[in-house]
Motif scaffolding. Structure first.
Motif, PDB file in Angstrom:
ATOM      1  N   PHE A 182      21.627  24.906  19.253  1.00 24.71           N
ATOM      2  CA  PHE A 182      22.147  25.184  20.446  1.00 24.71           C
ATOM      3  C   PHE A 182      23.527  25.793  20.463  1.00 24.71           C
ATOM      4  O   PHE A 182      23.765  26.726  21.152  1.00 24.71           O
ATOM      5  CB  PHE A 182      21.901  23.651  21.250  1.00 24.71           C
ATOM      6  CG  PHE A 182      22.686  23.929  22.584  1.00 24.71           C
ATOM      7  CD1 PHE A 182      22.198  24.637  23.737  1.00 24.71           C
ATOM      8  CD2 PHE A 182      24.141  23.552  22.834  1.00 24.71           C
ATOM      9  CE1 PHE A 182      22.729  24.838  25.056  1.00 24.71           C
ATOM     10  CE2 PHE A 182      24.861  23.597  24.068  1.00 24.71           C
ATOM     11  CZ  PHE A 182      23.967  24.233  25.188  1.00 24.71           C
ATOM     12  N   ALA A 185      23.417  29.443  19.296  1.00 25.81           N
ATOM     13  CA  ALA A 185      22.981  30.407  20.264  1.00 25.81           C
ATOM     14  C   ALA A 185      24.111  30.561  21.163  1.00 25.81           C
ATOM     15  O   ALA A 185      24.395  31.698  21.336  1.00 25.81           O
ATOM     16  CB  ALA A 185      21.914  29.699  20.769  1.00 25.81           C
ATOM     17  N   ALA A 186      24.658  29.442  21.692  1.00 26.46           N
ATOM     18  CA  ALA A 186      25.735  29.657  22.762  1.00 26.46           C
ATOM     19  C   ALA A 186      27.020  30.538  22.368  1.00 26.46           C
ATOM     20  O   ALA A 186      27.442  31.434  22.888  1.00 26.46           O
ATOM     21  CB  ALA A 186      26.134  28.445  23.337  1.00 26.46           C
ATOM     22  N   ILE A 275      28.418  28.040  25.909  1.00 22.84           N
ATOM     23  CA  ILE A 275      27.238  28.239  26.896  1.00 22.84           C
ATOM     24  C   ILE A 275      27.428  28.628  28.135  1.00 22.84           C
ATOM     25  O   ILE A 275      26.701  29.381  28.962  1.00 22.84           O
ATOM     26  CB  ILE A 275      26.614  26.528  26.937  1.00 22.84           C
ATOM     27  CG1 ILE A 275      25.270  26.741  27.699  1.00 22.84           C
ATOM     28  CG2 ILE A 275      27.432  25.868  27.359  1.00 22.84           C
ATOM     29  CD1 ILE A 275      24.112  27.475  27.056  1.00 22.84           C
ATOM     30  N   ALA A 278      27.005  32.263  28.179  1.00 18.45           N
ATOM     31  CA  ALA A 278      25.729  32.569  27.820  1.00 18.45           C
ATOM     32  C   ALA A 278      24.934  32.618  29.379  1.00 18.45           C
ATOM     33  O   ALA A 278      24.211  33.501  29.478  1.00 18.45           O
ATOM     34  CB  ALA A 278      25.217  31.831  26.906  1.00 18.45           C
ATOM     35  N   CYS A 321      18.157  35.341  25.605  1.00 20.80           N
ATOM     36  CA  CYS A 321      18.660  34.159  25.610  1.00 20.80           C
ATOM     37  C   CYS A 321      17.672  33.061  25.408  1.00 20.80           C
ATOM     38  O   CYS A 321      17.991  32.207  24.657  1.00 20.80           O
ATOM     39  CB  CYS A 321      19.911  34.164  26.865  1.00 20.80           C
ATOM     40  SG  CYS A 321      21.243  35.216  26.753  1.00 20.80           S
ATOM     41  N   GLU A 322      16.699  33.287  26.135  1.00 23.04           N
ATOM     42  CA  GLU A 322      15.848  31.957  26.357  1.00 23.04           C
ATOM     43  C   GLU A 322      15.117  31.675  24.835  1.00 23.04           C
ATOM     44  O   GLU A 322      14.656  30.770  24.657  1.00 23.04           O
ATOM     45  CB  GLU A 322      14.889  32.265  27.524  1.00 23.04           C
ATOM     46  CG  GLU A 322      15.361  32.039  28.707  1.00 23.04           C
ATOM     47  CD  GLU A 322      14.605  32.408  30.139  1.00 23.04           C
ATOM     48  OE1 GLU A 322      15.000  31.900  31.024  1.00 23.04           O
ATOM     49  OE2 GLU A 322      13.713  33.201  29.830  1.00 23.04           O
ATOM     50  N   LEU A 326      17.901  28.339  24.829  1.00 22.78           N
ATOM     51  CA  LEU A 326      18.858  28.023  25.578  1.00 22.78           C
ATOM     52  C   LEU A 326      18.133  28.022  27.223  1.00 22.78           C
ATOM     53  O   LEU A 326      17.331  28.791  27.496  1.00 22.78           O
ATOM     54  CB  LEU A 326      19.847  29.021  25.849  1.00 22.78           C
ATOM     55  CG  LEU A 326      20.746  29.436  24.577  1.00 22.78           C
ATOM     56  CD1 LEU A 326      21.704  30.612  24.802  1.00 22.78           C
ATOM     57  CD2 LEU A 326      21.238  27.980  24.132  1.00 22.78           C
ATOM     58  N   ASP A 327      18.376  27.051  27.755  1.00 17.37           N
ATOM     59  CA  ASP A 327      17.939  26.530  29.194  1.00 17.37           C
ATOM     60  C   ASP A 327      19.222  27.478  30.182  1.00 17.37           C
ATOM     61  O   ASP A 327      20.301  27.209  30.014  1.00 17.37           O
ATOM     62  CB  ASP A 327      17.925  25.127  29.700  1.00 17.37           C
ATOM     63  CG  ASP A 327      17.319  25.101  30.960  1.00 17.37           C
ATOM     64  OD1 ASP A 327      17.474  25.982  31.882  1.00 17.37           O
ATOM     65  OD2 ASP A 327      16.564  23.972  31.261  1.00 17.37           O
ATOM     66  N   MET A 328      18.701  28.597  30.447  1.00 19.50           N
ATOM     67  CA  MET A 328      19.476  29.369  31.253  1.00 19.50           C
ATOM     68  C   MET A 328      19.690  29.134  32.770  1.00 19.50           C
ATOM     69  O   MET A 328      20.358  30.059  33.613  1.00 19.50           O
ATOM     70  CB  MET A 328      19.201  31.079  31.197  1.00 19.50           C
ATOM     71  CG  MET A 328      19.006  31.391  29.708  1.00 19.50           C
ATOM     72  SD  MET A 328      20.922  31.399  29.045  1.00 19.50           S
ATOM     73  CE  MET A 328      21.510  32.751  29.854  1.00 19.50           C
ATOM     74  N   HIS A 333      22.462  22.412  33.392  1.00 18.06           N
ATOM     75  CA  HIS A 333      23.696  21.941  32.789  1.00 18.06           C
ATOM     76  C   HIS A 333      24.576  21.230  33.576  1.00 18.06           C
ATOM     77  O   HIS A 333      25.798  21.119  33.480  1.00 18.06           O
ATOM     78  CB  HIS A 333      24.283  23.374  32.417  1.00 18.06           C
ATOM     79  CG  HIS A 333      23.501  23.947  31.387  1.00 18.06           C
ATOM     80  ND1 HIS A 333      23.415  23.822  29.862  1.00 18.06           N
ATOM     81  CD2 HIS A 333      22.386  24.744  31.484  1.00 18.06           C
ATOM     82  CE1 HIS A 333      22.829  24.519  29.327  1.00 18.06           C
ATOM     83  NE2 HIS A 333      22.098  25.222  30.295  1.00 18.06           N
TER      84      HIS A 333
END
Length: 374
Positions: A182, A185-186, A275, A278, A321-322, A326-328, A333
């Protein structure tokens, strides 16, 4: 965009060590400079692996917050002064390295953040300054800016000074091998955003464009690999280089709308910087596209998709991104829907970044971005 004939200055640390296995260069440098009281500034995770640095007689402030505030800075300054630090070492992500920059110029000076914030107000430092990134995202190891949150206003205070430029940056991608997927990625999207925002900025410059293009390519080709296999050191090294290139872009050009819109996510809702950027990146890339169609098309291609409309670009970037896991959605969040309007007002006031965005973003445009991201 500025012309190639327009003067431009790039400032970087005089010594940059890059590559697998370069971390021992820190101890060699500390010894060669005659420093006797190293002081390490780290987050809680990196404070548990100080032995990697190979330093004797080192003290540590190991409670850097993910979004450091003035209190966190004051605690770090007091600890450095009590230790009689003669060299400050930032060991971690952007938060630790930003804090290290400020501690290096404030400790022993009798000054406070409000005395030095803004451009070119920081005093000369006596202590040495080394930066060692453990994530591939901020590029803070090569920069002269630092951001600290003011709890009273919930705004980020920016400080910029050549006195906060590190004497040495040591970028060993091996340090990023244990970063969870995670965060990989962010922070990777954060590095991407640095490059893209500088690339499409109103003050973009051909010299910086070359760094930005290469950084974008490296993220596009390697971020998913590193997320899926943290021990893929070729991918990790590529991301460390992309982060470095993003840091170079920040110096003379800096970021624009994406970072301005991301900041309230951190200051108001304690979402980590990586994040936060992102979550906003696809929406700003798409909204800016009409002002920078050729550069945006190049970015999309480097990320593996095409798009001829604003919505196609937004969906393509969201899918990129997904695919990293990642939950966009902002609501996922912890961002409440009833705070979006206040966030838009706050973001719109960050003129030091928004004034260089390729299009003029109204407060209503920013609110639209938040609603779309929510």
């Amino acid at each position: 965009m500025l012309a190639l004939t327009h003067p431009l200055e790039i400032q970087r640390p005089p010594i940059v060590h890059f590559g697998i296995g370069v971390l021992p260069k820190l101890g060699q440098w500390v010894t060669s400079r005659g420093f006797a009281r190293p002081f390490i500034i780290a987050d809680a995770v990196n404070a548990t692996r100080l032995s990697l640095l190979g330093l004797a007689n080192a003290s540590c402030f190991g409670t850097v917050k993910p979004e450091p505030d003035i209190t966190n800075l004051e605690e770090a300054v007091a600890a450095a002064e009590a230790a009689g630090a003669d060299v400050i070492i930032g060991f971690g992500g952007g938060s630790a390295m930003d804090l290290a920059k400020l501690v290096a110029v404030i400790a022993g000076s009798g000054k406070h953040l409000h005395d030095i914030s803004g451009p070119h107000r920081a005093p000369s430092r006596i202590a040495g300054l080394a930066q060692i990134p453990t994530t591939a995202g901020t590029g803070s190891e090569v920069g002269t800016r630092a951001l600290i949150t003011d709890p009273a206003t919930q705004n980020k205070i920016a400080t910029e000074s050549l006195h906060m430029l590190a004497d040495i940056a040591i970028i060993d991608p091996e340090l990023t091998a244990t970063v969870p997927p995670f965060i990989t990625a962010a922070t990777g999207i954060d590095a991407l955003a640095h490059c893209v925002e500088a690339f499409t900025s109103r003050r973009a410059h051909p010299l910086i464009d070359d760094y930005a293009r290469r950084g974008i390519e490296l993220v596009g080709a390697n971020l998913k690999r590193a997320v899926e296999n943290g021990r893929d050191m070729e991918a990790r090294s590529a991301l460390a280089l992309a982060s470095f290139y993003g840091g170079v872009c920040l110096g003379p050009v800096n970021t624009t709308g994406g970072h301005a819109i991301a900041y309230p996510l951190g200051t108001r809702h304690r979402i980590a910087h990586g994040i936060a950027n992102a979550l906003i990146f696809p929406h700003v890339l798409a909204m800016n596209a009409p002002a920078q169609p050729e550069k945006t098309a190049w970015v999309c291609k480097a990320l593996g998709f095409t798009g001829s409309t604003v919505e196609e670009i937004r969906k393509g970037a969201l899918t990129f991104c997904e695919a990293l896991g990642l939950d966009m959605r902002l609501r996922a969040h912890g961002v409440p829907q009833d705070d979006l309007a206040a966030m838009a007002r706050e973001a719109h006031a960050i003129r030091r970044l928004l004034d260089w965005n390729p299009i003029d973003l109204l407060e209503s445009d920013i609110l639209q971005i938040y609603r779309s991201a929510w």
